[in-house]
Structure formats: C-alpha cells, structure tokens
Scaffold this motif. Sequence first.
Motif, short mmCIF file in Angstrom:
data_model
loop_
_atom_site.label_atom_id
_atom_site.label_comp_id
_atom_site.label_asym_id
_atom_site.label_seq_id
_atom_site.Cartn_x
_atom_site.Cartn_y
_atom_site.Cartn_z
N ASN A 2 32.93 43.03 29.74
CA ASN A 2 31.87 42.61 30.67
C ASN A 2 31.97 41.12 30.94
O ASN A 2 32.50 40.36 30.12
CB ASN A 2 30.50 42.93 30.08
CG ASN A 2 30.26 44.42 29.99
OD1 ASN A 2 30.78 45.21 30.80
ND2 ASN A 2 29.48 44.82 28.99
N CYS A 3 31.43 40.69 32.07
CA CYS A 3 31.41 39.27 32.41
C CYS A 3 30.51 38.54 31.41
O CYS A 3 29.33 38.89 31.26
CB CYS A 3 30.90 39.09 33.84
SG CYS A 3 30.70 37.35 34.27
N PRO A 4 31.01 37.54 30.69
CA PRO A 4 30.19 36.82 29.70
C PRO A 4 28.95 36.19 30.34
O PRO A 4 27.89 36.12 29.70
CB PRO A 4 31.12 35.74 29.16
CG PRO A 4 32.49 36.21 29.48
CD PRO A 4 32.38 37.05 30.72
N LEU A 5 29.08 35.73 31.60
CA LEU A 5 27.93 35.10 32.24
C LEU A 5 26.86 36.14 32.58
O LEU A 5 25.66 35.88 32.41
CB LEU A 5 28.36 34.35 33.49
CG LEU A 5 29.26 33.13 33.22
CD1 LEU A 5 29.65 32.46 34.52
CD2 LEU A 5 28.58 32.14 32.30
N GLU A 31 42.02 38.14 30.75
CA GLU A 31 42.11 39.20 31.76
C GLU A 31 40.90 39.15 32.67
O GLU A 31 41.02 39.30 33.89
CB GLU A 31 42.21 40.57 31.08
CG GLU A 31 43.59 40.94 30.60
CD GLU A 31 43.59 42.26 29.82
OE1 GLU A 31 42.60 43.02 29.93
OE2 GLU A 31 44.58 42.50 29.10
N HIS A 32 39.73 38.94 32.06
CA HIS A 32 38.50 38.85 32.86
C HIS A 32 38.53 37.61 33.75
O HIS A 32 38.15 37.68 34.93
CB HIS A 32 37.27 38.81 31.95
CG HIS A 32 36.00 38.56 32.71
ND1 HIS A 32 35.39 39.52 33.48
CD2 HIS A 32 35.27 37.42 32.87
CE1 HIS A 32 34.33 38.99 34.06
NE2 HIS A 32 34.23 37.71 33.71
N LEU A 33 39.00 36.50 33.20
CA LEU A 33 39.04 35.25 33.98
C LEU A 33 39.89 35.41 35.23
O LEU A 33 39.57 34.83 36.28
CB LEU A 33 39.58 34.10 33.11
CG LEU A 33 38.68 33.61 31.98
CD1 LEU A 33 39.38 32.50 31.19
CD2 LEU A 33 37.35 33.12 32.51
N GLY A 35 40.04 37.81 37.14
CA GLY A 35 39.34 38.47 38.23
C GLY A 35 37.94 37.92 38.48
O GLY A 35 37.22 38.41 39.36
N CYS A 36 37.50 36.91 37.72
CA CYS A 36 36.12 36.40 37.88
C CYS A 36 36.16 34.89 38.11
O CYS A 36 36.39 34.11 37.19
CB CYS A 36 35.28 36.71 36.64
SG CYS A 36 33.57 36.10 36.78
N ALA A 37 35.93 34.51 39.37
CA ALA A 37 36.05 33.09 39.75
C ALA A 37 35.00 32.23 39.04
O ALA A 37 35.28 31.10 38.64
CB ALA A 37 35.92 32.95 41.26
N THR A 38 33.78 32.78 38.89
CA THR A 38 32.71 32.00 38.28
C THR A 38 33.05 31.65 36.83
O THR A 38 32.93 30.50 36.40
CB THR A 38 31.38 32.79 38.34
OG1 THR A 38 31.19 33.29 39.64
CG2 THR A 38 30.22 31.89 37.98
N CYS A 39 33.48 32.65 36.07
CA CYS A 39 33.84 32.40 34.67
C CYS A 39 35.03 31.45 34.59
O CYS A 39 35.08 30.59 33.70
CB CYS A 39 34.18 33.71 33.95
SG CYS A 39 32.71 34.63 33.47
N ARG A 40 35.98 31.60 35.52
CA ARG A 40 37.15 30.72 35.53
C ARG A 40 36.69 29.26 35.70
O ARG A 40 37.17 28.36 35.03
CB ARG A 40 38.09 31.13 36.67
CG ARG A 40 39.54 30.92 36.35
CD ARG A 40 40.49 31.73 37.24
NE ARG A 40 40.14 31.69 38.65
CZ ARG A 40 40.01 32.79 39.40
NH1 ARG A 40 40.17 33.99 38.88
NH2 ARG A 40 39.71 32.69 40.68
#
Length: 162
Positions: A2-5, A31-33, A35-40
């Motif tokens: 899941n997205c940590p944020l 792997e999540h980063l 695909g997730c611009a905000t977390c990146r």
Amino acid sequence: MNCPLEDRNPEMLVAYAAGELDLETARVLEEHLAGCATCRLVAADQTAVWKALDAWDAPSVSPDFDRRLYRRIDEGVRFSWWERITRPFRPMPLRQALPLTASAGLLLMAGLLLQHPGPLAPVAPHSEIVRANQVENTLDDLDLLRQFGAADSAESVHPDAM
Ligand SMILES: [Zn+2]
C-alpha cells in the motif's frame, strides 16, 4: 504494498531515506516508488534533508563556553534585579507620566473632598495647613514629573540632529 502516505505511514519513507529499512522492505518500497510520484517526491526530499544534515559541520564549542554562558545568565539575573529596583526612579516617557499626573490630580481632589465631605462639615484651621502642605507636595511631584518628561524627550533627540 500500500502507499505509505495513504496508509498515514510517512515514517516508512523517512526510514527509507535514512537507509534504516531492511533490504526486503526497501525493495518492495522501491517498487511502489516507481509507480507513485508523490512518495517518490517525499523520499527524494527526505534524502536531500539527510544529505544536507550529513554535510553540515556543527560549529565546535569553545572551551570556555560554559563559563561565558553562566556569566551571561548571571548578568541577566542581576540586570533584572537592578532594573526592578531602579525602574520607579528612572525617567518615564511623557505618555506614561501624563496618566500619573492625572491620577495625582485625582488624588488631590479626593483629598480635598475627604476633608470637605459636605457643605455643613466644619473645617478646622489645622486641616487648612494640612491641605496647603498637600498642595505643595503635589506641585513638587508634578514638577518632578515634568522634569522627567523633559529629560526623556531631550534623550530621544538624536545628538547628530542637534
Ligand atoms: Zn505512494
């Protein structure tokens, strides 16, 4: 994962940036980063913060730091103690002196009214003397206040301007 944020778990991104995650968790997070611009973005910002902190050299403490610190604290305490005692005698700004003058006038009037509670109250000659003394004292006080006010406004003029 899941997205940590979205999971309200930004600490995971902080730990990742600090290199504190175990290898498996870090791999899954990367792997999540991908695909997730905000977390990146958050992870990149956090990494920049850690790098800046690593590069920052804290200024070294001088050997007599403690001694100077305690001296300044001591001076501060002494100053406020001294200021507390001398404050009533120091020249006051006119805006503070004026209400004082007004209250001195009110006190004078109150004194006069107390000595003459009613039109029928007898006035002894003694009270006339007391009243004259009070008036004189009050005039002295007013004069003192005026001098304070004059000294204060003289001080506020810049010497270069004179
Ligand atoms: Zn995310």
